[in-house]
Scaffold this active site. Structure first.
Site, PDB file in Angstrom:
ATOM      1  N   SER A   6       2.318  -0.580  -7.435  1.00 53.38           N
ATOM      2  CA  SER A   6       1.353   0.518  -7.264  1.00 53.38           C
ATOM      3  C   SER A   6       1.972   1.908  -7.207  1.00 53.38           C
ATOM      4  O   SER A   6       1.235   2.899  -7.198  1.00 53.38           O
ATOM      5  CB  SER A   6       0.500   0.291  -6.012  1.00 53.38           C
ATOM      6  OG  SER A   6      -0.490  -0.684  -6.262  1.00 53.38           O
ATOM      7  N   LYS A   9       0.767   4.469  -9.648  1.00 51.04           N
ATOM      8  CA  LYS A   9      -0.416   5.312  -9.467  1.00 51.04           C
ATOM      9  C   LYS A   9      -0.078   6.780  -9.274  1.00 51.04           C
ATOM     10  O   LYS A   9      -0.965   7.627  -9.390  1.00 51.04           O
ATOM     11  CB  LYS A   9      -1.251   4.772  -8.303  1.00 51.04           C
ATOM     12  CG  LYS A   9      -1.881   3.421  -8.652  1.00 51.04           C
ATOM     13  CD  LYS A   9      -2.462   2.711  -7.450  1.00 51.04           C
ATOM     14  CE  LYS A   9      -3.109   1.387  -7.908  1.00 51.04           C
ATOM     15  NZ  LYS A   9      -3.032   0.336  -6.903  1.00 51.04           N
ATOM     16  N   SER A  64      -4.939   2.663  -2.486  1.00 50.19           N
ATOM     17  CA  SER A  64      -4.262   1.998  -3.605  1.00 50.19           C
ATOM     18  C   SER A  64      -5.230   1.159  -4.441  1.00 50.19           C
ATOM     19  O   SER A  64      -4.886   0.082  -4.928  1.00 50.19           O
ATOM     20  CB  SER A  64      -3.100   1.128  -3.101  1.00 50.19           C
ATOM     21  OG  SER A  64      -2.128   0.961  -4.116  1.00 50.19           O
ATOM     22  N   LYS A 176       4.037   7.009  -1.677  1.00 54.53           N
ATOM     23  CA  LYS A 176       3.178   5.959  -2.246  1.00 54.53           C
ATOM     24  C   LYS A 176       3.911   4.632  -2.234  1.00 54.53           C
ATOM     25  O   LYS A 176       5.036   4.528  -2.712  1.00 54.53           O
ATOM     26  CB  LYS A 176       2.767   6.314  -3.687  1.00 54.53           C
ATOM     27  CG  LYS A 176       1.842   5.290  -4.332  1.00 54.53           C
ATOM     28  CD  LYS A 176       0.457   5.309  -3.740  1.00 54.53           C
ATOM     29  CE  LYS A 176      -0.388   4.116  -4.165  1.00 54.53           C
ATOM     30  NZ  LYS A 176      -0.164   2.912  -3.343  1.00 54.53           N
TER      31      LYS A 176
END
Length: 197
Positions: A6, A9, A64, A176
């Protein structure tokens, strides 16, 4: 060459900020909602519902949410495939040397990979935006019910580096996380101290 999960992203949200205003309306197609596993990261959006781009980016960076990443990709590029092409073009423009994106959410695909050097280049561009830094440094975000979607949507981050969390880091600009079985734990963060970022 590694799988980013993720942390992908940050590129998705970078492209959204570079190509959209925050009050644009993101709609959820059947494909956006149902082309990702229901047991993966999501905020429970249904087909036909809508969020503002700002709400959507919080959904991606705090929660997320895979279905939101898909919907944003469709909104920006018309399809998730065309958005992946945009991701790869942007990565090349940033100087990435060992990156190929296949989707907007980071779910496993053997043709979806990057390296630490390239993620640092992408992160440098991402964290140059104050809004993206703020969003990725948010532990909790609330999406109120609206005409576009009827539910209260509380969105929480699993990131332990954020303020108020177990391993909060006082110099954090934003961060993140990511996880898949094959990628394992992934993390892209930015901190600033004594004028150095």
């Amino acid at each position: 060459k590694l799988y980013p999960a993720s942390t992908t992203k940050i590129m998705t949200c970078l492209l959204a900020v570079e190509n959209c205003s925050m009050n644009e309306i993101v709609s959820f197609s059947n494909d956006a909602v149902f082309s990702v596993p229901t047991d993966g990261s999501n905020i429970g959006m249904d087909v036909g519902q809508e969020l503002t781009m700002e709400q959507a980016l919080y959904g991606i960076l705090v929660g997320s949410a895979n279905e939101v990443a898909n919907a944003v990709a469709e909104h920006v590029a018309g399809s998730t495939g065309d958005f992946a092409d945009m991701m790869n073009e942007r990565a090349a423009a940033l100087g990435c040397v060992n990156t190929h994106f296949a989707n907007a959410n980071g779910l496993f695909d053997e043709n979806h990979y990057t390296c630490a050097y390239d993620m640092a280049l992408i992160a440098k561009a991402f964290f140059s935006y104050e809004l993206l830094s703020k969003m990725s440094n948010t532990y909790y975000y609330y999406i109120a019910p609206s005409d576009m979607q009827p539910d209260e949507v509380p969105v929480y981050s699993h990131n332990q580096l954020l303020e108020g969390r177990e391993h909060a880091y006082e110099y954090l600009v934003g961060s993140k996380t990511g996880y898949t079985d094959l990628a394992r734990q992934t993390l892209v963060s930015c901190a600033e101290k004594d004028g150095m970022r």
